[in-house]
Scaffold this motif. Structure first.
Motif, PDB file in Angstrom:
ATOM      1  N   ARG A  16      -4.969  -7.439   4.734  1.00 29.94           N
ATOM      2  CA  ARG A  16      -4.997  -8.556   3.788  1.00 29.94           C
ATOM      3  C   ARG A  16      -5.149  -9.915   4.465  1.00 29.94           C
ATOM      4  O   ARG A  16      -4.683 -10.928   3.957  1.00 29.94           O
ATOM      5  N   LEU A  17      -5.827  -9.935   5.614  1.00 29.73           N
ATOM      6  CA  LEU A  17      -6.322 -11.217   6.117  1.00 29.73           C
ATOM      7  C   LEU A  17      -7.410 -11.711   5.170  1.00 29.73           C
ATOM      8  O   LEU A  17      -7.651 -12.917   5.057  1.00 29.73           O
ATOM      9  N   THR A  40      -1.932  -3.442  -1.038  1.00 30.77           N
ATOM     10  CA  THR A  40      -2.423  -4.300  -2.109  1.00 30.77           C
ATOM     11  C   THR A  40      -1.296  -4.543  -3.104  1.00 30.77           C
ATOM     12  O   THR A  40      -0.624  -3.609  -3.537  1.00 30.77           O
ATOM     13  N   GLY A  41      -1.101  -5.791  -3.445  1.00 27.00           N
ATOM     14  CA  GLY A  41      -0.038  -6.119  -4.389  1.00 27.00           C
ATOM     15  C   GLY A  41       1.321  -6.309  -3.761  1.00 27.00           C
ATOM     16  O   GLY A  41       2.275  -6.696  -4.450  1.00 27.00           O
ATOM     17  N   ALA A  42       1.461  -6.060  -2.453  1.00 27.88           N
ATOM     18  CA  ALA A  42       2.755  -6.252  -1.787  1.00 27.88           C
ATOM     19  C   ALA A  42       3.112  -7.734  -1.776  1.00 27.88           C
ATOM     20  O   ALA A  42       2.247  -8.600  -1.621  1.00 27.88           O
ATOM     21  N   ILE A  46      -4.864  -0.005  -1.384  1.00 30.96           N
ATOM     22  CA  ILE A  46      -4.752   0.343   0.027  1.00 30.96           C
ATOM     23  C   ILE A  46      -3.319   0.790   0.252  1.00 30.96           C
ATOM     24  O   ILE A  46      -2.371   0.063  -0.077  1.00 30.96           O
ATOM     25  N   LEU A  47      -3.140   2.004   0.789  1.00 30.81           N
ATOM     26  CA  LEU A  47      -1.801   2.528   1.040  1.00 30.81           C
ATOM     27  C   LEU A  47      -1.672   2.926   2.503  1.00 30.81           C
ATOM     28  O   LEU A  47      -2.555   3.594   3.062  1.00 30.81           O
ATOM     29  N   ALA A  88       7.130  -8.275   1.867  1.00 26.66           N
ATOM     30  CA  ALA A  88       6.773  -6.874   2.108  1.00 26.66           C
ATOM     31  C   ALA A  88       5.519  -6.777   2.966  1.00 26.66           C
ATOM     32  O   ALA A  88       5.404  -5.877   3.818  1.00 26.66           O
ATOM     33  N   LEU A  89       4.573  -7.689   2.775  1.00 29.67           N
ATOM     34  CA  LEU A  89       3.347  -7.667   3.561  1.00 29.67           C
ATOM     35  C   LEU A  89       3.629  -7.939   5.030  1.00 29.67           C
ATOM     36  O   LEU A  89       3.008  -7.330   5.913  1.00 29.67           O
TER      37      LEU A  89
END
Length: 287
Positions: free
Chosen positions: A50-51, A67-69, A59-60, A73-74
Motif C-alpha cells: 500500500r505504498l 486492503t482496508g487495514a 490483498i491478504l 494495522a498497516l
C-alpha cells in the motif's frame, strides 16, 4: 502466503494500471514478474504494501487483509513485508551495520533508534545476516564506499532483518553487471528457500528470470497474460506478453544459461556473538 484477488488500480487521470489481477504466492515460492514498461509491475508490488493505494480488490497476507487495514494495522503488516529496491535505498553516510539495523526501526522504541542502541538480539541477528550475505568483513564501511553488488546485499540483509513473511523485490539487478546479477538472484532464491519466504521479483531480464525463477507471471496492460513455469516462456508466450518480435533466440538463451549455471549455493553460517551499542562497541563485543 500472499493472496491477491481482483486487484485494480486506476489513477485520477483515468489510466488503469492494474485490471483485476488474481495471484497466489505460497510460502517459500519466489515468482518473477515480467512485462513491458508500463505493464503495472511496479504498481502491483507497491499495491501489496500500500505504498500505492489500490482502487479495488483484496490483498491478504496469511489471514490478515492488507486492503482496508487501519493505519496502525498497516504498520504492523508492513513489518512482515521486506522491500528490496532497484536503487538500494541506503543511507550513504551510515555504515553497513547501521543500514542493516534500520530494518528493525519499526519494532524498537524511538529512543533506541535515535541513540542507535538496538537490543543485543537484533545486533546479533544483524551480524549473522551480514555473514549470510557475504558482508561480515564490511560492517564498518560506509554505504557510499561499496560496489553495486555489495549495496544490493546490504538491502537484502536489511529486509531479512525485519523477519518478514514476504519479500517485494523491485528490479534487483537493473544496475548490476551480468556476473553480479547472477550472484544476487542466486542469493535471493537461497535465502527465500531457507526461510520459507514468499517473494515477488519485478525483473526485466527474461533470460535471468528463466535461469533462477521457477514460476513466471507475465503482465501486459495491467492484466496477467501468463502464469506458469519459466520453462514455458517460449516465443509464443513472449509475443503474448511483449508483442511481435523474434523471441526464439531469447527463449533459447534463457534455457541454455539455466543449464550452464552450475555454481554451488553459498553455505549457511553460524551467528556471530552478541554486541551492544556503538559501532566500535559492537565490533568489540563480536570479537
Amino acid at each position: 502466503m500472499l493472496r491477491i484477488e481482483g486487484l485494480r488500480k486506476q489513477y485520477r487521470t483515468g489510466d488503469a494500471a492494474l485490471r483485476g489481477v488474481d495471484l497466489v504466492v505460497p510460502a517459500g515460492e519466489v515468482i518473477g514478474l515480467i512485462g513491458p514498461s508500463g505493464a503495472g509491475k511496479s504498481t502491483l508490488i507497491r499495491c501489496v504494501n500500500r505504498l500505492v493505494e489500490p482502487t479495488s480488490g483484496r490483498i491478504l497476507l496469511g489471514d490478515d487483509e492488507v486492503t482496508g487495514a487501519s493505519r496502525r494495522a498497516l504498520r504492523r503488516l508492513r513489518r512482515r513485508m521486506g522491500m528490496i529496491f532497484q536503487e538500494f535505498a541506503l543511507v550513504e553516510r551510515l555504515t553497513v551495520m547501521e543500514n542493516v539495523l534500520a530494518g528493525r526501526l519499526g519494532t524498537v522504541p524511538f529512543w533506541r533508534s535515535l541513540t542507535r542502541r538496538f537490543p543485543p538480539d537484533d545486533v546479533r541477528n544483524a551480524f549473522a545476516t551480514l555473514d549470510r550475505v557475504g558482508l561480515l568483513d564490511h560492517v564498518d564501511k560506509r554505504a557510499d564506499a561499496l560496489s553495486g553488488g555489495q549495496r544490493q546485499r546490504v538491502g537484502i540483509a536489511r529486509a531479512l532483518l525485519q523477519g518478514p513473511d514476504l519479500l517485494l523485490i523491485d528490479e534487483p539487478t537493473a544496475s548490476l553487471d551480468p556476473k553480479t546479477s547472477r550472484q544476487i538472484m542466486r542469493l535471493i532464491g537461497e535465502v527465500c528457500a531457507e526461510r520459507r519466504l514468499a517473494a515477488i521479483v519485478n525483473i526485466h531480464d527474461v533470460a535471468l528470470a528463466q535461469m533462477f525463477l521457477g514460476r513466471i507471471v507475465g503482465l501486459k496492460a495491467g492484466e496477467v497474460v501468463y502464469d506458469g513455469p519459466s520453462s514455458g516462456l517460449d516465443a509464443t508466450v513472449l509475443t503474448r506478453i511483449y508483442g511481435e518480435e523474434d523471441w526464439t533466440r531469447t527463449a533459447r538463451a534463457g534455457e541454455a544459461e539455466a543449464e550452464d549455471d552450475g555454481a554451488a549455493p553459498a553455505p549457511a553460517v553460524s551467528p556471530a556473538a552478541a554486541p551492544v551499542t556503538s559501532m566500535a562497541a559492537l565490533r568489540a563485543a563480536a570479537e
